[in-house]
Structure formats: structure tokens, C-alpha cells
Write a protein that holds these residues in place. Structure first.
Motif, short mmCIF file in Angstrom:
data_model
loop_
_atom_site.label_atom_id
_atom_site.label_comp_id
_atom_site.label_asym_id
_atom_site.label_seq_id
_atom_site.Cartn_x
_atom_site.Cartn_y
_atom_site.Cartn_z
N UNK A 120 0.84 -1.20 0.00
CA UNK A 120 0.00 0.00 0.00
C UNK A 120 0.87 1.25 0.00
N UNK A 121 2.10 1.11 -0.52
CA UNK A 121 2.97 2.28 -0.69
C UNK A 121 2.35 3.22 -1.73
N UNK A 122 2.71 4.49 -1.71
CA UNK A 122 2.21 5.41 -2.73
C UNK A 122 2.52 4.91 -4.15
N UNK A 123 1.50 4.87 -4.98
CA UNK A 123 1.67 4.42 -6.36
C UNK A 123 1.49 2.94 -6.59
N UNK A 124 1.25 2.16 -5.52
CA UNK A 124 1.14 0.71 -5.66
C UNK A 124 -0.14 0.32 -6.40
N UNK A 125 -0.05 -0.77 -7.17
CA UNK A 125 -1.19 -1.30 -7.90
C UNK A 125 -1.97 -2.30 -7.05
N UNK A 126 -3.22 -2.50 -7.42
CA UNK A 126 -4.08 -3.47 -6.74
C UNK A 126 -3.57 -4.89 -7.01
N UNK A 127 -3.62 -5.73 -5.97
CA UNK A 127 -3.27 -7.15 -6.09
C UNK A 127 -4.54 -7.96 -6.08
N UNK A 128 -4.64 -8.94 -6.97
CA UNK A 128 -5.82 -9.79 -7.04
C UNK A 128 -5.95 -10.62 -5.76
N UNK A 129 -7.20 -10.92 -5.40
CA UNK A 129 -7.49 -11.62 -4.15
C UNK A 129 -6.74 -12.94 -4.06
N UNK A 199 -7.07 5.58 8.72
CA UNK A 199 -7.49 6.63 7.80
C UNK A 199 -6.55 6.69 6.60
N UNK A 200 -7.13 6.78 5.41
CA UNK A 200 -6.37 7.05 4.19
C UNK A 200 -7.23 7.93 3.30
N UNK A 201 -6.60 8.88 2.63
CA UNK A 201 -7.32 9.69 1.65
C UNK A 201 -6.96 9.17 0.26
N UNK A 202 -7.87 8.40 -0.35
CA UNK A 202 -7.61 7.84 -1.67
C UNK A 202 -6.92 6.50 -1.61
N UNK A 203 -6.99 5.75 -2.72
CA UNK A 203 -6.30 4.47 -2.82
C UNK A 203 -4.81 4.69 -3.01
N UNK A 204 -3.99 3.66 -2.72
CA UNK A 204 -2.54 3.84 -2.78
C UNK A 204 -2.00 4.41 -4.10
N UNK A 205 -2.63 4.06 -5.22
CA UNK A 205 -2.08 4.50 -6.50
C UNK A 205 -2.20 6.01 -6.71
N UNK A 206 -3.11 6.67 -5.99
CA UNK A 206 -3.33 8.11 -6.21
C UNK A 206 -3.27 8.94 -4.93
N UNK A 207 -3.06 8.31 -3.78
CA UNK A 207 -3.28 9.00 -2.51
C UNK A 207 -2.31 10.17 -2.28
N UNK A 208 -1.15 10.15 -2.92
CA UNK A 208 -0.20 11.24 -2.70
C UNK A 208 -0.27 12.32 -3.78
#
Length: 341
Positions: A120-129, A199-208
């Protein structure tokens, strides 16, 4: 009248004046509280003048969660079984190596191990279940065969959490606070498991990407308050909920520092508080450490500052170093050797 928020002004010295009250049954105390709002300048009142329901939430001892004694600081060891996490990605993708690292952290003083299969680092992509389950469940099962240490599953997904809990995990750590996969609330409740809501504002790929707030401290507090209500509605009682303000998740350096400066505010939610700041980019920026592996001193400094504000759980990479620093911090403040076992 604007809504007031009450932040205890924490003290740690052994001698307490009349009127001092203990925070959450722990190691810190306070005599005064800072009152914050969205409209007025902060001001300070005596603890005795705090509304009784607020004072009750601030002072009520926190019950054990996932086997953790919340009357003392606890260390959560980070174990990422991912190829791309910002600090240790690719090091522990083999379940055997992950198990050995977990056991090493336990021997060095970890109270709980946090296992994540999706960066869940900034810019990370979603991983399939399916892939996330394949990374985490075997590792949890392998650790559980050798140790009874509490294990948390760091996931946003109900199916991943269900498999992790079946493999022996003790706690669900959701960086989205049930906003990514709402069914995770019911999965957690049915298992009778505790949860950490972050708390997080936005998903990892866009949160920063230019995160903004009206008032970051109060916005994060209000978000967590709402998500606690969602968890309670799903059947998870407040005494099985941990909150995490989400340092670095959709936040600038200024946002992170504003939260850290007034971290004790979050005790007013009536839950244990967790802080995860270890090796994060703001530490490297402020501490002149471009490489994540060189951020241990700064990470320890932030962890001790959090403990000074009564935070019950700190999530760290460097267990042995943090354990030593914590033992010395406690001994200095107590004026005698601390028992940190």
C-alpha cells in the motif's frame, strides 16, 4: 457553537499532582486538556472541567485486544510478503524465510506480527485476491505452527481476511477502514476478531496526488469516529477496535507533522491507538535519509514521541532497536529499570 475536540496534555513523570487522571489505564497521565475546534483558537481547561462522557472515554482502561496488554506500549513487527513494498519488498516472499523473520522479531520483543500481501505504498497497484491469499495464508499457517504470537492480517479484502483468520491470524488491519470492501466488516464480526481501522485519503495509486484537508487533524478524527460507528453497527464492539491515523496515506509532510504533534487527541475515540510511521518517506526527507533502510533512528524518534502521547501500539520494522530505545525511555521517565517484557 462549533463542535469541541478534547486533547489530553500528556505527562510521564512519576509524581502526580492532585487532579491528575490516568490516560486509558496506561502509563501516562494528564491534568489539563487542550480544546480544539474548527472555528476558534485552541485553549486549555482543567481535566476536571472536561465533559464526563469525554473524560470517561479518555480514562477508561483499554481491554486486551488480540492478546495485547494495552496498559503498556506494544511493538507490532512488520512482515511484508510482497515483491514491491517500499522497504522490505521481495525479501520475505518465501514462506520459510517469512516464518524465520517473524520468529526473529518475536525473539527480539515483537508483541504482534503484521503480515501484508499487498503493498500500500504510494503508487502501488491493486493485487488480485487469489494472489494476496497465496502470499499471506501459508505464511500465517507456518508461523502459527511454531509460535502463539498474535498475528494481524494487513488487508482491505474480506476473502483475504477470512483465509488469514482461518490460518491463525488474530486481528484484521484494514488501511481503508472498511471503505474498500464493506463486506470485510461482517467477515471480521462473524469471526469475533478485533480490527484496526486506519485513515487514508484515496487508494494507494493516487493518494499522494495533492492531498488536501480542511483541518487534517479534525478531519481524520471525524473520519475514524464515523468508521467506528460502521464497525459497531456490523457487530464489532468498540473495545475490539483499534484506530490508526494513517501517517503517509494521502498526507503531506505538514499533514503528518500536524497529526503527530497532537496525536493524543485520538484517545478521545475510546479505542486503543496504533501508529505506523516506520521508515516512511517523511522521515527520510526530514532526517536526510533517502534510503528506507537508513531511517531507523528517525523511526525510533517518532515511535517514542507516540508512546509519550499514550499510543498503545507502534508498528515498526526494527524491533530490536525500538525495544531497546523503549526500555531506556521508560526507565528514564520512571527513574528505575523498566519491565518491558
Amino acid at each position: 457553537m462549533p463542535k469541541p475536540y478534547f486533547r489530553p496534555l500528556m505527562q510521564n513523570v512519576p509524581v502526580r499532582p492532585a487532579g491528575a487522571v490516568t490516560l486509558a489505564g496506561g502509563w501516562t497521565w494528564f491534568t489539563h486538556v487542550e480544546v480544539l475546534s474548527r472555528a476558534n483558537e485552541p485553549f486549555i481547561i482543567a481535566a476536571a472541567d472536561v465533559p464526563q462522557d469525554v473524560l470517561d472515554r479518555l480514562t477508561a482502561p483499554r481491554k486486551p485486544v488480540a492478546g495485547l496488554d494495552l496498559s503498556r506500549p506494544n511493538l507490532m513487527g512488520i512482515l511484508n510478503v510482497t515483491p514491491d513494498s517500499f522497504s522490505d519488498g521481495g525479501q520475505f516472499t518465501d514462506p520459510h524465510l517469512a516464518r524465520e523473520h517473524a520468529l526473529s522479531m518475536v525473539s527480539n520483543g515483537a508483541d504482534i506480527i503484521d503480515i501484508g500481501g499487498e503493498s500500500t505504498r504510494p503508487g502501488a497497484d491493486l493485487v488480485e485476491v487469489e494472489q494476496e491469499i497465496a502470499r499471506t495464508a501459508p505464511t500465517i499457517a507456518a508461523i502459527r505452527k511454531s509460535s502463539s504470537v498474535p498475528i494481524s492480517i494487513d488487508t482491505r479484502k474480506a476473502c483475504v481476511a477470512a483465509q488469514a483468520l482461518a490460518a491463525g491470524a488474530s486481528l484484521v488491519n484494514d488501511v481503508s477502514a472498511f471503505t474498500f470492501d464493506p463486506s470485510l466488516a461482517q467477515t471480521t464480526a462473524r469471526a469475533g476478531a478485533p480490527v484496526c481501522l486506519m485513515h487514508a485519503q484515496g487508494d494507494p495509486d493516487v493518494m499522494q496526488n495533492d492531498p488536501r484537508y480542511d483541518d487534517v487533524l479534525l478531519d481524520v478524527y471525524d473520519f475514524l469516529n464515523v468508521r467506528i460507528g460502521v464497525a459497531e453497527a456490523a457487530g464489532i464492539p468498540r473495545d475490539r477496535i483499534i484506530v490508526d491515523p494513517g501517517i503517509g496515506f494521502g498526507k503531506t509532510i505538514a499533514h503528518n507533522l500536524a497529526i503527530l504533534n497532537r496525536l493524543s487527541l485520538f484517545h478521545g475515540l475510546g479505542c486503543a491507538v496504533l501508529l505506523g510511521a516506520s521508515r516512511k518517506k517523511f522521515i527520510g526527507t526530514l532526517g536526510d535519509a533517502p534510503e528506507a533502510r537508513d531511517r531507523t533512528p528517525g523511526s525510533i524518534a517518532v515511535a517514542l514521541a507516540a508512546v509519550a502521547q499514550g499510543v498503545q501500539i507502534v508498528r515498526v520494522h526494527d524491533i530490536k532497536d525500538t525495544k531497546q530505545a523503549l526500555a531506556l525511555w521508560q526507565s528514564v521517565h520512571q527513574g528505575e529499570a523498566a519491565d518491558v517484557t
